[in-house]
Design an enzyme around this catalytic site. Sequence first.
Site, mmCIF file in Angstrom:
data_model
loop_
_atom_site.group_PDB
_atom_site.id
_atom_site.type_symbol
_atom_site.label_atom_id
_atom_site.label_comp_id
_atom_site.label_asym_id
_atom_site.label_seq_id
_atom_site.Cartn_x
_atom_site.Cartn_y
_atom_site.Cartn_z
ATOM 1 N N SER A 75 0.780 -1.239 0.000
ATOM 2 C CA SER A 75 0.000 0.000 0.000
ATOM 3 C C SER A 75 0.817 1.297 0.000
ATOM 4 C CB SER A 75 -0.927 -0.002 1.222
ATOM 5 O OG SER A 75 -0.164 0.097 2.408
ATOM 6 N N THR B 32 -8.473 2.540 -3.980
ATOM 7 C CA THR B 32 -7.963 3.873 -3.632
ATOM 8 C C THR B 32 -8.345 4.913 -4.681
ATOM 9 O OG1 THR B 32 -5.873 5.104 -3.492
ATOM 10 C CG2 THR B 32 -5.803 3.095 -4.738
ATOM 11 N N ASP B 33 -8.327 6.176 -4.275
ATOM 12 C CA ASP B 33 -8.576 7.254 -5.243
ATOM 13 C C ASP B 33 -7.376 7.475 -6.167
ATOM 14 O OD1 ASP B 33 -6.812 8.429 -3.413
ATOM 15 O OD2 ASP B 33 -8.067 10.182 -2.998
ATOM 16 N N GLU B 34 -6.222 6.855 -5.820
ATOM 17 C CA GLU B 34 -5.005 7.116 -6.612
ATOM 18 C C GLU B 34 -5.105 6.549 -8.020
ATOM 19 O OE1 GLU B 34 -1.335 6.830 -4.440
ATOM 20 O OE2 GLU B 34 -2.353 7.138 -2.539
ATOM 21 N N LYS C 237 -3.163 -1.173 -8.244
ATOM 22 C CA LYS C 237 -4.538 -1.117 -7.719
ATOM 23 C C LYS C 237 -5.534 -0.939 -8.872
ATOM 24 C CE LYS C 237 -5.808 -1.184 -3.960
ATOM 25 N NZ LYS C 237 -6.148 -2.303 -3.034
ATOM 26 N N TYR D 10 2.245 1.651 -7.445
ATOM 27 C CA TYR D 10 1.153 1.289 -6.520
ATOM 28 C C TYR D 10 -0.207 1.541 -7.176
ATOM 29 C CZ TYR D 10 -2.326 2.062 -2.833
ATOM 30 O OH TYR D 10 -3.486 2.051 -2.085
HETATM 31 P P1 NAD Z 1 -1.387 -1.813 5.074
HETATM 32 O O1 NAD Z 1 -0.156 -1.831 4.226
HETATM 33 O O2 NAD Z 1 -1.362 -1.164 6.407
HETATM 34 O O3 NAD Z 1 -1.866 -3.332 5.325
HETATM 35 C C1 NAD Z 1 -1.883 -4.300 4.317
HETATM 36 C C2 NAD Z 1 -2.101 -5.665 4.972
HETATM 37 O O4 NAD Z 1 -2.138 -6.655 3.934
HETATM 38 C C3 NAD Z 1 -0.994 -6.072 5.942
HETATM 39 O O5 NAD Z 1 -1.549 -6.600 7.135
HETATM 40 C C4 NAD Z 1 -0.223 -7.139 5.181
HETATM 41 O O6 NAD Z 1 0.384 -8.110 6.032
HETATM 42 C C5 NAD Z 1 -1.320 -7.742 4.317
HETATM 43 N N1 NAD Z 1 -0.774 -8.379 3.095
HETATM 44 C C6 NAD Z 1 0.107 -7.839 2.215
HETATM 45 N N2 NAD Z 1 0.371 -8.721 1.235
HETATM 46 C C7 NAD Z 1 -0.367 -9.826 1.495
HETATM 47 C C8 NAD Z 1 -0.548 -11.075 0.833
HETATM 48 N N3 NAD Z 1 0.119 -11.364 -0.296
HETATM 49 N N4 NAD Z 1 -1.406 -11.975 1.365
HETATM 50 C C9 NAD Z 1 -2.074 -11.687 2.516
HETATM 51 N N5 NAD Z 1 -1.943 -10.532 3.182
HETATM 52 C C10 NAD Z 1 -1.105 -9.607 2.681
HETATM 53 O O7 NAD Z 1 -2.507 -1.204 4.142
HETATM 54 P P2 NAD Z 1 -3.774 -0.279 4.526
HETATM 55 O O8 NAD Z 1 -3.340 1.117 4.567
HETATM 56 O O9 NAD Z 1 -4.470 -0.875 5.690
HETATM 57 O O10 NAD Z 1 -4.655 -0.471 3.216
HETATM 58 C C11 NAD Z 1 -5.624 -1.522 3.118
HETATM 59 C C12 NAD Z 1 -6.301 -1.455 1.765
HETATM 60 O O11 NAD Z 1 -6.939 -0.188 1.618
HETATM 61 C C13 NAD Z 1 -5.336 -1.581 0.583
HETATM 62 O O12 NAD Z 1 -5.974 -2.367 -0.401
HETATM 63 C C14 NAD Z 1 -5.142 -0.161 0.112
HETATM 64 O O13 NAD Z 1 -4.855 -0.119 -1.261
HETATM 65 C C15 NAD Z 1 -6.490 0.440 0.427
HETATM 66 N N6 NAD Z 1 -6.502 1.893 0.693
HETATM 67 C C16 NAD Z 1 -5.634 2.434 1.618
HETATM 68 C C17 NAD Z 1 -5.681 3.802 1.872
HETATM 69 C C18 NAD Z 1 -4.779 4.444 2.908
HETATM 70 O O14 NAD Z 1 -4.767 5.670 3.032
HETATM 71 N N7 NAD Z 1 -4.017 3.687 3.692
HETATM 72 C C19 NAD Z 1 -6.596 4.617 1.193
HETATM 73 C C20 NAD Z 1 -7.464 4.043 0.263
HETATM 74 C C21 NAD Z 1 -7.405 2.665 0.024
HETATM 75 P P1 TYD Z 2 1.575 9.049 1.945
HETATM 76 O O1 TYD Z 2 1.135 9.032 3.380
HETATM 77 O O2 TYD Z 2 2.751 8.213 1.550
HETATM 78 O O3 TYD Z 2 0.283 8.695 1.068
HETATM 79 P P2 TYD Z 2 0.070 8.783 -0.555
HETATM 80 O O4 TYD Z 2 1.372 8.960 -1.229
HETATM 81 O O5 TYD Z 2 -0.538 7.445 -0.828
HETATM 82 O O6 TYD Z 2 -0.867 9.938 -0.759
HETATM 83 O O7 TYD Z 2 1.890 10.543 1.548
HETATM 84 C C1 TYD Z 2 0.924 11.575 1.689
HETATM 85 C C2 TYD Z 2 1.513 12.839 1.112
HETATM 86 O O8 TYD Z 2 2.618 13.238 1.943
HETATM 87 C C3 TYD Z 2 2.089 12.653 -0.283
HETATM 88 O O9 TYD Z 2 1.841 13.844 -1.047
HETATM 89 C C4 TYD Z 2 3.576 12.481 -0.048
HETATM 90 C C5 TYD Z 2 3.833 13.329 1.180
HETATM 91 N N1 TYD Z 2 4.925 12.824 2.067
HETATM 92 C C6 TYD Z 2 5.895 13.723 2.511
HETATM 93 O O10 TYD Z 2 5.873 14.931 2.161
HETATM 94 N N2 TYD Z 2 6.886 13.259 3.318
HETATM 95 C C7 TYD Z 2 6.965 11.951 3.699
HETATM 96 O O11 TYD Z 2 7.939 11.583 4.429
HETATM 97 C C8 TYD Z 2 5.952 11.047 3.271
HETATM 98 C C9 TYD Z 2 5.975 9.596 3.664
HETATM 99 C C10 TYD Z 2 4.937 11.535 2.448
#
Ligand code: NAD
Ligand code: TYD
Length: 352
Positions: free
Chosen positions: A83, A132-134, A162, A158
Amino acid sequence: MILVTGGAGFIGSNFVLDWLATSDEPVVNLDALTYAGNLANLASLAGDARHIFVRGDICDRALVDRLLANYRPRAIVHFAAESHVDRSIHGPGEFVRTNVQGTFTLLEAARAYWTALDEPARTAFRFLHVSTDEVYGSLGPDDPPFTETTPYAPNSPYAASKAASDHLVRAWHHTYGLPVLTTNCSNNYGPYQFPEKLIPLVIANALGGRPLPVYGDGLNVRDWLYVGDHCAGVRTVLEKGRQGETYNIGGWNERTNIEIVRRICALLDELRPDPAGSYERLITFVKDRPGHDRRYAIDARKIERELGWRPAETFESGLRKTVRWYLDNQAWLRQVQDGSYRAWIDMNYAAR
Ligand code: NAD
Ligand code: TYD
């Protein structure tokens, strides 16, 4: 019961905890426990028979088949993914494997399982894919926010992985009729987020007296949503979403990165003042991320209008809760800042 993938990660563990706090329906939690997965997130469920944890890989078809056959879930909620954008720049291969191959494996296993179900289980079954919105790419300053019909234009490895998984999910509905739902959410923040992402990284570095790295000019914009609101959105879509549809989930809360970092500093100045002076003194502008998307913004009107979901937290209340959580859980933070974490920090920041 439901099968959750990635339920030991940031959003997945919040989802499992919230689910079992509001329902008695058991959860089978399949997670590979990569660097991002952490059973400590689920410690409060120790001894709770409603939570069945299985360490395993979503690319392992035989394992997924066995779990579906043994537990007969009514739904799969698919969070498991690689992620972090910066890690995808350093090593995209694992993103293609887990996010694309893993989602493909789950879809195929789900299709075989669902096809063999009797009515009414077949009609009730859902495969909810968390995305994700990305996938929509980057917006200009005056562009309208992403809607569900915005064309896909992923820019990072990434986002591309997705986007590929979203396309597979869509195709399994159109071709095979698999009852899928997809959610595309903006940036989440809250408890249990691994300190590689902006908000927990800044909190952790500030508490350790280390520089707060801001990429480029700090004016990139993200839409931020408290993780509990995202989890509520996923539950709402699972319950009421129309199969085959996608739903954008967002907080109507666009902020520049520098605003976020300054706000965290102000909260820490209030909650844990440092005799050396304001935490803002640690802000350090560093070399930008390659291909850094300038702006993300979500139009969440579809889920609001059709399903009645709305965020409960404001950015102010959510960020305050989050900073307090990290202050109250410094043992958790220390535990995840292990050798592999420090190696990552060196790799990503040393040359900036
Ligand atoms: P994270 O990286 O914190 O957690 C990912 C989890 O998936 C971990 O527990 C990891 O062990 C598990 N994992 C990874 N590879 C695996 C595999 N091959 N088999 C089984 N388990 C596996 O991620 P997150 O931030 O909790 O994101 C969860 C979901 O939400 C993702 O699909 C991500 O794309 C989506 N998402 C995240 C955000 C954000 O801001 N974090 C925003 C929008 C969508
Ligand atoms: P991040 O939390 O990695 O999420 P995403 O790239 O998926 O949006 O980053 C959020 C924003 O913060 C992104 O524009 C990158 C910036 N960023 C920094 O400026 N410094 C940092 O050390 C990190 C990890 C991210």
